[in-house]
Write a protein that holds these residues in place. Structure first.
Motif, short mmCIF file in Angstrom:
data_model
loop_
_atom_site.label_atom_id
_atom_site.label_comp_id
_atom_site.label_asym_id
_atom_site.label_seq_id
_atom_site.Cartn_x
_atom_site.Cartn_y
_atom_site.Cartn_z
N SER A 135 0.82 -1.21 0.00
CA SER A 135 0.00 0.00 0.00
C SER A 135 0.86 1.27 0.00
CB SER A 135 -0.94 -0.01 1.19
OG SER A 135 -0.19 -0.18 2.36
N ILE A 136 2.16 1.12 0.28
CA ILE A 136 3.06 2.28 0.23
C ILE A 136 4.16 1.99 -0.79
CG2 ILE A 136 4.68 3.69 1.57
CD1 ILE A 136 3.04 2.91 4.06
N PRO A 137 4.39 2.90 -1.76
CA PRO A 137 5.42 2.62 -2.76
C PRO A 137 6.83 2.61 -2.15
CG PRO A 137 4.30 4.70 -3.24
CD PRO A 137 3.70 4.16 -1.99
N GLU A 138 7.74 1.85 -2.77
CA GLU A 138 9.12 1.77 -2.25
C GLU A 138 9.81 3.13 -2.32
OE1 GLU A 138 11.24 -1.29 -4.33
OE2 GLU A 138 9.85 -2.81 -3.60
N SER A 139 9.50 3.90 -3.37
CA SER A 139 10.10 5.23 -3.50
C SER A 139 9.12 6.12 -4.27
CB SER A 139 11.43 5.13 -4.26
OG SER A 139 11.18 4.62 -5.55
N GLY A 140 9.43 7.41 -4.29
CA GLY A 140 8.57 8.35 -5.02
C GLY A 140 7.35 8.75 -4.22
N PRO A 141 6.41 9.44 -4.88
CA PRO A 141 5.23 9.94 -4.17
C PRO A 141 4.29 8.83 -3.74
CG PRO A 141 5.09 10.41 -6.52
CD PRO A 141 6.44 9.82 -6.30
N PRO A 142 3.42 9.12 -2.76
CA PRO A 142 2.45 8.11 -2.29
C PRO A 142 1.43 7.78 -3.38
CG PRO A 142 2.49 10.05 -0.85
CD PRO A 142 3.30 10.38 -2.05
N TYR A 143 0.77 6.63 -3.19
CA TYR A 143 -0.34 6.30 -4.08
C TYR A 143 -1.51 7.23 -3.79
CZ TYR A 143 2.15 1.98 -5.16
OH TYR A 143 3.08 1.08 -5.58
N VAL A 144 -2.26 7.55 -4.84
CA VAL A 144 -3.39 8.46 -4.71
C VAL A 144 -4.50 7.79 -3.87
CG1 VAL A 144 -4.51 7.67 -6.86
CG2 VAL A 144 -4.92 10.00 -6.04
N GLN A 145 -5.20 8.60 -3.10
CA GLN A 145 -6.38 8.16 -2.36
C GLN A 145 -7.59 8.94 -2.90
OE1 GLN A 145 -6.03 5.73 0.01
NE2 GLN A 145 -3.86 5.72 -0.59
N HIS A 146 -8.77 8.42 -2.71
CA HIS A 146 -9.94 9.12 -3.25
C HIS A 146 -10.14 10.48 -2.59
CE1 HIS A 146 -11.38 6.09 -6.07
NE2 HIS A 146 -10.76 5.26 -5.26
N GLU A 147 -9.67 10.62 -1.35
CA GLU A 147 -9.79 11.93 -0.67
C GLU A 147 -8.99 13.00 -1.41
OE1 GLU A 147 -8.43 9.15 1.52
OE2 GLU A 147 -10.53 8.65 1.18
N ASP A 148 -7.91 12.59 -2.11
CA ASP A 148 -7.10 13.59 -2.83
C ASP A 148 -7.95 14.32 -3.86
OD1 ASP A 148 -4.63 13.00 -1.51
OD2 ASP A 148 -4.39 11.23 -2.78
N LEU A 149 -8.86 13.60 -4.48
CA LEU A 149 -9.74 14.23 -5.49
C LEU A 149 -10.66 15.26 -4.84
CD1 LEU A 149 -10.81 11.07 -7.55
CD2 LEU A 149 -9.04 12.74 -8.14
N VAL A 150 -11.09 14.95 -3.63
CA VAL A 150 -12.01 15.86 -2.92
C VAL A 150 -11.24 17.09 -2.44
CG1 VAL A 150 -13.53 16.09 -0.90
CG2 VAL A 150 -13.40 13.90 -2.15
N GLU A 151 -10.06 16.84 -1.87
CA GLU A 151 -9.33 17.92 -1.18
C GLU A 151 -8.63 18.89 -2.15
OE1 GLU A 151 -8.52 14.94 2.56
OE2 GLU A 151 -6.80 15.68 1.44
N CYS A 152 -8.28 18.42 -3.34
CA CYS A 152 -7.55 19.28 -4.28
C CYS A 152 -8.51 20.07 -5.16
CB CYS A 152 -6.59 18.45 -5.11
SG CYS A 152 -5.21 17.85 -4.11
N SER A 153 -8.03 21.27 -5.56
CA SER A 153 -8.90 22.19 -6.31
C SER A 153 -8.66 22.13 -7.81
CB SER A 153 -8.65 23.63 -5.83
OG SER A 153 -8.80 23.69 -4.44
N GLY A 154 -7.67 21.36 -8.25
CA GLY A 154 -7.38 21.21 -9.68
C GLY A 154 -6.62 19.91 -9.87
N LEU A 155 -6.42 19.52 -11.14
CA LEU A 155 -5.79 18.22 -11.42
C LEU A 155 -4.89 18.31 -12.64
CD1 LEU A 155 -5.69 15.04 -11.06
CD2 LEU A 155 -7.64 14.97 -12.64
#
Ligand SMILES: Cc1cc2nc3c(=O)[nH]c(=O)nc-3n(C[C@H](O)[C@H](O)[C@H](O)COP(=O)(O)O)c2cc1C
Length: 197
Positions: free
Chosen positions: A52-72
Motif C-alpha cells: 500500500s506504500i510505494p518503495e520510492s517516489g510519491p504516495p499512491y493516490v487516495q480518493h480523498e485527494d480528489l475531494v481535497e484538491c482544487s485542480g488536477l
C-alpha cells in the motif's frame, strides 16, 4: 493553502520528470501547492499486487485527494496511443466522485511521454481528457503565446505537455519541453487560484 493534485503513472521515469516540472509551474503561483501522487501497477492475476506504500517516489493516490484538491494535472506514458492501464484502472474506480460531483468545475490539464515523435502524443492527451469531461472538469491546454510550441523539435502540444523520450527512454526533457511543462502547471495554478478566490 489551495492544492492541485498532480497524478501520474510512470514506469521508466519520463512522465515522473514531467510531473516535477509541472509541479514547479504550479508552485510558482502564490498560495498554490502541488500534491504529487501516483498509482500502483496493475496485474492480470491479482488486484492487490503491490504494497500500500510505494518503495520510492510519491504516495499512491487516495480518493480523498480528489475531494481535497482544487485542480488536477493528469499524466501517463503512451500505451499504443492511449493512456496506461494503471491510471485508467484508478479512474475506473472514481464512480463515487462522479456521483457526488466532486470534480465538477475544477480545472484540469494532461501530460504524456512517448518513445517516438509521432507515436501518439496527441491521441493520448485527447483520450485522457475524456473521463475528465465526464467528471465535469474544465480542461485547459497550452496557448500559442508560449513560443516553444513553435520551436520544439520534440514534445509540446496545444492539448497538453508532452515529451519524446526516444526508443530506449533515455532522452531527458529538452529545454522547450521543460518550459511547456512549467507553463502548463502555472496556467493550471493561475486558473485554480482565480476560481478559488
Ligand atoms: C505496451 C507499451 C506500448 C507503448 N506504446 C507506445 C506508442 O504507441 N507510441 C510510442 O511512441 N511509445 C509507446 N510506448 C513507449 C512509452 O510510451 C514511452 O517509453 C514513455 O516515454 C514511457 O514513459 P515513462 O518513462 O514515464 O514510463 C509503449 C510502451 C509500452 C510498454
Amino acid at each position: 493553502m489551495t492544492e492541485i493534485l498532480v497524478l501520474y503513472y510512470s514506469r521508466n521515469g519520463n512522465v515522473a520528470s514531467m510531473a516535477q516540472q509541472i509541479g514547479r509551474g504550479i508552485e510558482s503561483v502564490k498560495g498554490i501547492k502541488a500534491r504529487i501522487r501516483t498509482v500502483p501497477t496493475v496485474s492480470t492475476d491479482c488486484e492487490a499486487s503491490k504494497d500500500s506504500i510505494p518503495e520510492s517516489g510519491p504516495p499512491y493516490v487516495q480518493h480523498e485527494d480528489l475531494v481535497e484538491c482544487s485542480g488536477l494535472a493528469l499524466g501517463s506514458p503512451t500505451r499504443f496511443g492511449n493512456m496506461a492501464a494503471p491510471l485508467k484502472y484508478f479512474l475506473d474506480s472514481t464512480s463515487d466522485a462522479w456521483l457526488s460531483g466532486t470534480l465538477i468545475g475544477k480545472p484540469a490539464v494532461v501530460f504524456t511521454s512517448t518513445a517516438s515523435l509521432h507515436g501518439g502524443q496527441e491521441s493520448t492527451l485527447l483520450s485522457m481528457m475524456l473521463p475528465l469531461f465526464h467528471h465535469g472538469m474544465m480542461i485547459l491546454g497550452i496557448p500559442y503565446s508560449e513560443s516553444e510550441l513553435f520551436t520544439t523539435t520534440g514534445g509540446g502540444t496545444p492539448y497538453g505537455a508532452s515529451h519524446t523520450a526516444g526508443q530506449d527512454d533515455a532522452l531527458e526533457l529538452s529545454e522547450d519541453e521543460k518550459k511547456l511543462c512549467f507553463a502548463l502547471g502555472k496556467r493550471l495554478a493561475d486558473v485554480t487560484s482565480a476560481l478559488s478566490s
